[in-house]
Design a protein around this motif. Structure first.
Motif, PDB file in Angstrom:
ATOM      1  N   ALA A 261       0.851  -1.141  -0.067  1.00 24.25           N
ATOM      2  CA  ALA A 261      -0.011  -0.091   0.108  1.00 24.25           C
ATOM      3  C   ALA A 261       0.883   1.250  -0.033  1.00 24.25           C
ATOM      4  O   ALA A 261       0.455   2.401  -0.617  1.00 24.25           O
TER       5      ALA A 261
ATOM      6  N   ALA B 290       1.112   4.292  -2.578  1.00 19.14           N
ATOM      7  CA  ALA B 290       1.240   5.542  -2.681  1.00 19.14           C
ATOM      8  C   ALA B 290       2.265   6.433  -2.884  1.00 19.14           C
ATOM      9  O   ALA B 290       2.249   7.654  -3.449  1.00 19.14           O
TER      10      ALA B 290
ATOM     11  N   SER C 109       1.988   6.847  -6.886  1.00 17.85           N
ATOM     12  CA  SER C 109       1.079   7.906  -7.218  1.00 17.85           C
ATOM     13  C   SER C 109       1.128   9.179  -6.633  1.00 17.85           C
ATOM     14  O   SER C 109       0.415  10.124  -7.090  1.00 17.85           O
TER      15      SER C 109
ATOM     16  N   ASP D 273       0.469  10.279  -3.780  1.00 20.98           N
ATOM     17  CA  ASP D 273      -0.896  10.317  -2.734  1.00 20.98           C
ATOM     18  C   ASP D 273      -0.401  10.992  -1.148  1.00 20.98           C
ATOM     19  O   ASP D 273       0.163  10.161  -0.622  1.00 20.98           O
TER      20      ASP D 273
ATOM     21  N   ASN E 175      -2.316  11.974   0.983  1.00 16.34           N
ATOM     22  CA  ASN E 175      -3.414  11.798   1.886  1.00 16.34           C
ATOM     23  C   ASN E 175      -3.574  10.531   2.548  1.00 16.34           C
ATOM     24  O   ASN E 175      -4.578  10.056   2.846  1.00 16.34           O
ATOM     25  N   GLY E 176      -2.886   9.259   1.899  1.00 19.70           N
ATOM     26  CA  GLY E 176      -3.060   8.332   1.862  1.00 19.70           C
ATOM     27  C   GLY E 176      -3.161   7.491   3.357  1.00 19.70           C
ATOM     28  O   GLY E 176      -3.526   6.655   3.450  1.00 19.70           O
TER      29      GLY E 176
ATOM     30  N   TRP F 163       7.152   6.746   2.059  1.00 24.00           N
ATOM     31  CA  TRP F 163       6.159   7.815   1.992  1.00 24.00           C
ATOM     32  C   TRP F 163       6.051   8.750   2.917  1.00 24.00           C
ATOM     33  O   TRP F 163       5.806   9.955   2.304  1.00 24.00           O
TER      34      TRP F 163
ATOM     35  N   TRP G 202       4.845  12.728   1.776  1.00 20.31           N
ATOM     36  CA  TRP G 202       3.826  13.545   2.533  1.00 20.31           C
ATOM     37  C   TRP G 202       4.525  14.811   3.059  1.00 20.31           C
ATOM     38  O   TRP G 202       4.253  15.946   3.044  1.00 20.31           O
TER      39      TRP G 202
END
Length: 267
Positions: free
Chosen positions: A99, A103, A106, A108, A110-111, A221, A226
């Protein structure tokens, strides 16, 4: 901006021995203190290292099984499933690290759950660890023993790992970390213990749930996706992890860890 970082817990205690002390005597003490046998500890740690290899390397499963001390992939597979609730192959492809990998790919931001918190300064008793972050539990167990021997073990011990090296930028044997526990009142920090003061102030806290072995993807991540999109800047202080569950009692998939990244104060 690029910044990569850092990890773990459970035990290998150096108990005092004497020529007259039979091995089973110390095994009983170990079991009483740690709530599991030495054999169970070794098995858990080997499977934890195996999960790390599955999540973070391309080493084939047969080799992972052999390095974990299993004579066949079938035996390894049964033991792994019993601990992690899935097969080694399924874990490699669909574990929590997958996962975070998605993230990362991509972008992401806010994952996963991140909050900005303000923490007080905390004084900790610590023991240094050098080597794989997957084995910091050795230092943690020794810290438990040292504090217990001094009658200084808190009623509700908090387990914290402090990390100083990036595991992706140097050899594993040179990684530096510190097993720590907040303490109150007077205490003598005689070797092997040392004092660590966790600085107070602003932190970004990633609330992670899952095996310790999959946390490297969480760090990638947290720091690579982030942080750049958050508007915050990291401060010059080490990352630390607060372990909210006992890995001897809680299934690997349900272990909770709060990863704390120090942030510079907003002007």
């Amino acid at each position: 901006m690029s910044m990569r970082i850092w990890k773990r817990i459970s035990p290998s205690t150096n108990w005092p021995t004497s020529p007259a002390s039979p091995p089973y005597h110390w095994s009983r003490i170990y079991s009483a203190m740690r709530g599991e046998t030495i054999a169970a500890t070794i098995r858990r740690l080997r499977l934890q290292r195996a999960a790390d290899r599955l999540a973070n390397s391309d080493v084939d499963i047969a080799t992972v099984a052999d390095r974990a001390g299993y004579g066949s992939t079938d035996t390894f597979g049964r033991a792994f499933r019993e601990t992690f609730g899935t097969t080694p192959a399924a874990y490699r492809h669909n574990g929590p690290h997958a996962a975070f990998r998605a993230a990362n790919a991509s972008g992401d931001t806010n994952g996963f759950p991140v909050s900005v918190v303000t923490l007080p300064e905390r004084r900790c008793a610590s023991i240094d660890h050098r080597g794989s972050y997957m084995e910091i539990d050795r230092a943690m167990a020794r810290l438990f023993g040292e504090l217990a021997a001094r009658a200084a073990l808190p009623d509700r011990p908090e387990m914290i790992g402090v990390f100083f090296s990036d595991p992706e930028l140097g050899p594993e044997e040179d990684l530096r970390s510190r097993a720590s526990m907040p303490v109150a009142g007077p205490i003598t920090f005689a070797p092997p213990m040392t004092e660590t003061v966790l600085r107070g102030g602003s932190y970004a806290k990633l609330s992670y749930t899952g095996p310790y072995a999959a946390m490297r993807g969480a760090y990638r991540w947290f720091l690579g996706v982030w942080l750049p999109g958050s508007g915050h800047e990291p401060d010059d202080a080490p990352v630390f992890e607060a372990y909210l569950d006992d890995p001897r009692m809680v299934p690997q998939s349900e272990l909770r860890t709060d990863i704390h990244l120090p942030l510079k104060s907003t002007p």
